[in-house]
Write an enzyme that holds these catalytic residues in place. Structure first.
Site, PDB file in Angstrom:
ATOM      1  N   LYS A 194      -5.439  43.423  59.875  1.00 37.21           N
ATOM      2  CA  LYS A 194      -5.521  43.260  61.324  1.00 37.21           C
ATOM      3  C   LYS A 194      -6.061  44.512  62.023  1.00 37.21           C
ATOM      4  CE  LYS A 194      -2.828  41.733  65.291  1.00 37.21           C
ATOM      5  NZ  LYS A 194      -2.835  40.369  65.760  1.00 37.21           N
ATOM      6  N   PHE A 236       5.776  41.099  57.506  1.00 39.60           N
ATOM      7  CA  PHE A 236       5.776  39.683  57.855  1.00 39.60           C
ATOM      8  C   PHE A 236       4.440  39.043  57.481  1.00 39.60           C
ATOM      9  CE2 PHE A 236       5.003  36.281  61.072  1.00 39.60           C
ATOM     10  CZ  PHE A 236       5.943  35.387  60.579  1.00 39.60           C
ATOM     11  N   GLN A 237       4.509  37.938  56.762  1.00 45.86           N
ATOM     12  CA  GLN A 237       3.337  37.186  56.301  1.00 45.86           C
ATOM     13  C   GLN A 237       2.366  38.026  55.475  1.00 45.86           C
ATOM     14  OE1 GLN A 237       1.849  34.942  59.741  1.00 45.86           O
ATOM     15  NE2 GLN A 237       3.225  33.278  59.127  1.00 45.86           N
ATOM     16  N   MET A 261      -3.714   7.053  36.733  1.00 47.97           N
ATOM     17  CA  MET A 261      -4.223   7.671  35.510  1.00 47.97           C
ATOM     18  C   MET A 261      -3.068   8.140  34.619  1.00 47.97           C
ATOM     19  SD  MET A 261      -6.796   8.131  33.731  1.00 47.97           S
ATOM     20  CE  MET A 261      -8.438   8.402  34.340  1.00 47.97           C
ATOM     21  N   GLU A 266      -4.439  24.448  55.531  1.00 47.26           N
ATOM     22  CA  GLU A 266      -5.469  25.324  54.950  1.00 47.26           C
ATOM     23  C   GLU A 266      -6.125  24.729  53.708  1.00 47.26           C
ATOM     24  OE1 GLU A 266      -2.541  26.352  56.020  1.00 47.26           O
ATOM     25  OE2 GLU A 266      -2.878  27.985  57.439  1.00 47.26           O
TER      26      GLU A 266
HETATM   27  C1  TPP Z   1      -2.552  18.206  42.615  1.00 45.82           C
HETATM   28  C2  TPP Z   1      -2.431  17.382  41.374  1.00 45.82           C
HETATM   29  N1  TPP Z   1      -1.205  17.048  40.932  1.00 45.82           N
HETATM   30  C3  TPP Z   1      -1.083  16.295  39.806  1.00 45.82           C
HETATM   31  C4  TPP Z   1      -2.180  15.886  39.126  1.00 45.82           C
HETATM   32  C5  TPP Z   1      -2.039  15.061  37.841  1.00 45.82           C
HETATM   33  N2  TPP Z   1      -2.671  13.744  38.000  1.00 45.82           N
HETATM   34  C6  TPP Z   1      -3.908  13.453  37.536  1.00 45.82           C
HETATM   35  S1  TPP Z   1      -4.391  11.914  37.894  1.00 45.82           S
HETATM   36  C7  TPP Z   1      -2.945  11.567  38.652  1.00 45.82           C
HETATM   37  C8  TPP Z   1      -2.695  10.203  39.250  1.00 45.82           C
HETATM   38  C9  TPP Z   1      -3.471   9.987  40.486  1.00 45.82           C
HETATM   39  O1  TPP Z   1      -2.977   8.855  41.129  1.00 45.82           O
HETATM   40  P1  TPP Z   1      -3.745   8.180  42.314  1.00 45.82           P
HETATM   41  O2  TPP Z   1      -4.209   9.186  43.267  1.00 45.82           O
HETATM   42  O3  TPP Z   1      -2.901   7.091  42.860  1.00 45.82           O
HETATM   43  O4  TPP Z   1      -5.044   7.621  41.630  1.00 45.82           O
HETATM   44  P2  TPP Z   1      -5.289   6.521  40.507  1.00 45.82           P
HETATM   45  O5  TPP Z   1      -5.263   7.216  39.195  1.00 45.82           O
HETATM   46  O6  TPP Z   1      -4.213   5.490  40.634  1.00 45.82           O
HETATM   47  O7  TPP Z   1      -6.647   6.002  40.855  1.00 45.82           O
HETATM   48  C10 TPP Z   1      -2.093  12.667  38.620  1.00 45.82           C
HETATM   49  C11 TPP Z   1      -0.722  12.686  39.164  1.00 45.82           C
HETATM   50  C12 TPP Z   1      -3.436  16.294  39.622  1.00 45.82           C
HETATM   51  N3  TPP Z   1      -4.574  15.978  39.009  1.00 45.82           N
HETATM   52  N4  TPP Z   1      -3.527  17.017  40.756  1.00 45.82           N
END
Ligand code: TPP
Length: 564
Positions: free
Chosen positions: A161, A111-112, A478, A49
């Site tokens: 529903k 349920f759900q 990042m 989803e």
């Molecule tokens: C759903 C979610 N969980 C955690 C984060 C925190 N977060 C921000 S950037 C990042 C790293 C992303 O890593 P990647 O997708 O490998 O991209 P890169 O920065 O290496 O280009 C994280 C964990 C987020 N933004 N979204």
């Protein structure tokens, strides 16, 4: 004409001109699915989803129209909450239909059953629980109206529903009347004059434009204003594409990973004209040092966003298109273009020299490793800026924003406000559905792409040839960058040691996979991948510890930028 609730819902979608919905079935909505083949609405069956809501959101961002998804009750609905919040934070019009347990069971822990109206109240523009089939058509009409009017946003409609099974006479209302909801489209004449006067008097004006310009389709008006008055333009992440990225007046994005020129311009301008932007903390840095020398004008359709984060001197509550059109009307009669050009020439010269002193750049590779910025530059060169680019979240997102020059609105799909990893690929899928002949590319990180990778099955089965380019650094890049710069290189839990073989993964889904490990192959392999009629994953092994610069540390002022 007597219809069941399920039939009525589909009839409403037909009346709204909805061609495509993204969804996933379940017991609570099975009546709708039972009727689906009888209506001219195409349904794309996603694999999760979260994929459905991001796809509807990507469809909305790329088309400027409302995106629609259909989900079942309970886990179907909760799986979409991240995507709903993503759309909410970026003011994207989507309508989400969720199934609900029969009305007599609501509140019984059936349920759900989940209170999705309660759960989504803080992250929807509005939401409804339809308790009587007689209300259904009116509610759907209102939902679409609310989603797309004023400040756009997600609207959820929860459908028990028994309501879907009950019958009533179908009559789709022509108009919507909501007494307490009157978005202010037209700007106040006095305020417009004030802004025009400020523009006339300013010596160092700067336009800071945001996503509101794109949702109001006000990019032409923006370009007119900037070019005629010779005013430099910067924008938020969400505003990318509204002003051409190859224009002389374009400074690039401002804020945390904004350009030196944009942030210096904010620091030194005497008039900051914020249009359809909300002074997000990623933009302002330390609020009390933001635009310290400027009179701040804020044009926004949402009065509650004015004075929320930054003290604004002159508010102009209006739809960005009407506001810019009114400013044009005010300025045009005595507009002496050469005089305006000359008036701001020194300022524009100053801004350009900042841009040439510290352009967006990166250190060439010393190790032979592939620089991620180089990959984005090549994507731009190959596509000539003509693709729809989605991103995941992290370094990949910032490099895409910095090094791809967006030329037109609705071509950059990225989760700005919520920063949702996993957004880009399903959003790209939604955009590709809307524009089957366009090149749609998701610029991804190796972490983010794994969050909604299951939609590979959806793109393969629906012949949606989305291209995924993974800037694969083997890290949650990042976060690793923050650990490097601010946490003494304590790379705790950011190394992605066990990764799938992305080429084989693509092939396992029936798509194509490529791997690039040498800089000299970047261009040729990307060209081959983009020419493929199939969905593709390109796994690019990039320099592992490359950082995104410039960077304003969180909470610092824009003047405290770290350069390359
Ligand atoms: C759903 C979610 N969980 C955690 C984060 C925190 N977060 C921000 S950037 C990042 C790293 C992303 O890593 P990647 O997708 O490998 O991209 P890169 O920065 O290496 O280009 C994280 C964990 C987020 N933004 N979204």
């Amino acid at each position: 004409m007597e219809l069941t609730g399920a039939q009525a819902l589909l009839k409403c979608l037909e009346k709204e001109g909805v061609k495509t919905i993204f969804g996933f079935p379940g017991g609570a909505v099975i009546d709708i699915y039972d009727e689906l083949p009888n209506f001219p609405v195409e349904h794309i069956l996603v694999r999760h989803e979260q994929g459905a809501i991001h796809a509807a959101d990507g469809y909305a961002r790329a088309t400027g129209d409302v995106g629609v998804c259909l989900l079942t009750s309970g886990p179907g609905a909760t799986n979409a909450v991240t995507g709903i919040a993503t759309a909410y934070m970026d003011s994207i019009p989507v309508v989400i239909f969720t199934g609900q347990v029969p009305t007599p069971l609501i509140g019984n822990d059936a349920f759900q059953e989940v209170d999705i109206v309660g759960i989504t109240r803080p992250c929807t523009k509005h939401n409804y629980l339809v308790k009587d089939v007689k209300d259904l058509a009116r509610v759907v009409k209102q939902a679409f109206y609310l989603a797309r009017s004023g400040r756009p946003g997600p609207v959820l409609v929860d459908l028990p529903k028994d309501v879907l099974q009950a019958k009533c006479d179908f009559d789709y209302p022509r108009n919507v009347r909501l007494r307490s909801y009157n978005p202010n489209l037209k700007p106040h004449v006095g305020q417009t004059r004030k802004v025009a006067k400020l523009l006339r008097d300013a010596k160092r004006p700067l336009i800071y434009s945001g996503g509101g310009v794109i949702s109001a389709r006000a990019h032409r008006e923006l370009v007119w204003l900037a070019r005629r008055l010779n005013v430099p333009v910067t924008s938020t992440l969400m505003g990318l594409g509204a002003f051409p990225g190859d224009d002389d007046l374009w400074l690039g994005m401002l804020g945390m990973h904004g350009t030196y020129a944009a942030n210096m311009a904010v620091n030194n301008c005497d008039l900051l004209l914020a249009i359809g932007a909300r002074f997000d903390d990623r933009v302002t840095g330390k609020v009390n040092t933001f635009a310290p020398k400027a009179t701040i004008v804020h044009v926004d359709i949402d009065p509650t966003s004015i004075q929320k984060n930054v003290a604004v001197h002159v508010p102009l509550v209006a739809d960005c298109k009407s506001a810019l059109a009114a400013l044009k009307e005010e300025l045009e009669p005595d507009l002496d273009v050469p005089a305006w050009q000359a008036k701001h020439a020194d300022w524009v010269g100053q801004v350009r020299s900042w841009a040439s002193e510290h352009p967006l750049t990166y250190n060439a590779s010393t190790t032979g490793a592939i620089k991620p910025q180089y990959v984005v530059e090549k994507i731009y060169e190959i596509t000539k800026g003509d693709a729809i680019i989605a991103t995941e979240v992290g370094q990949n997102q910032m490099w895409a924003a910095q090094f791809y020059r967006f030329k037109s609105p609705n071509t950059f799909l990225s989760s700005g406000g919520l920063g949702t990893m996993g957004y880009g690929f399903p959003a790209a899928m939604g955009a590709q559905k809307a524009f089957p002949d366009k090149l749609v590319i998701d610029i991804a990180g190796d972490g983010s792409i794994q969050m909604c990778i299951q939609e590979m099955a959806t793109v393969v089965c629906n012949n949606l040839p989305v291209k995924i380019v993974i800037l694969n650094n083997g890290y949650l890049g990042m976060v690793r960058q923050w650990q490097e710069l601010f946490y003494g290189k304590n790379y705790c839990q950011t190394c992605m040691d066990a990764q799938p073989d992305f080429v084989k993964l693509a092939e396992a889904y029936g798509a194509e996979g490529y791997r690039i490990t040498d800089s000299k192959d970047v261009e040729s392999v990307l060209r081959e991948a983009f020419a493929s009629p199939k969905p593709v994953i390109v796994d690019v092994r990039v320099e592992r510890e490359e950082n995104v610069y410039p960077m304003v540390p969180a909470g610092a002022s824009l003047a405290e930028m770290l350069l390359v």
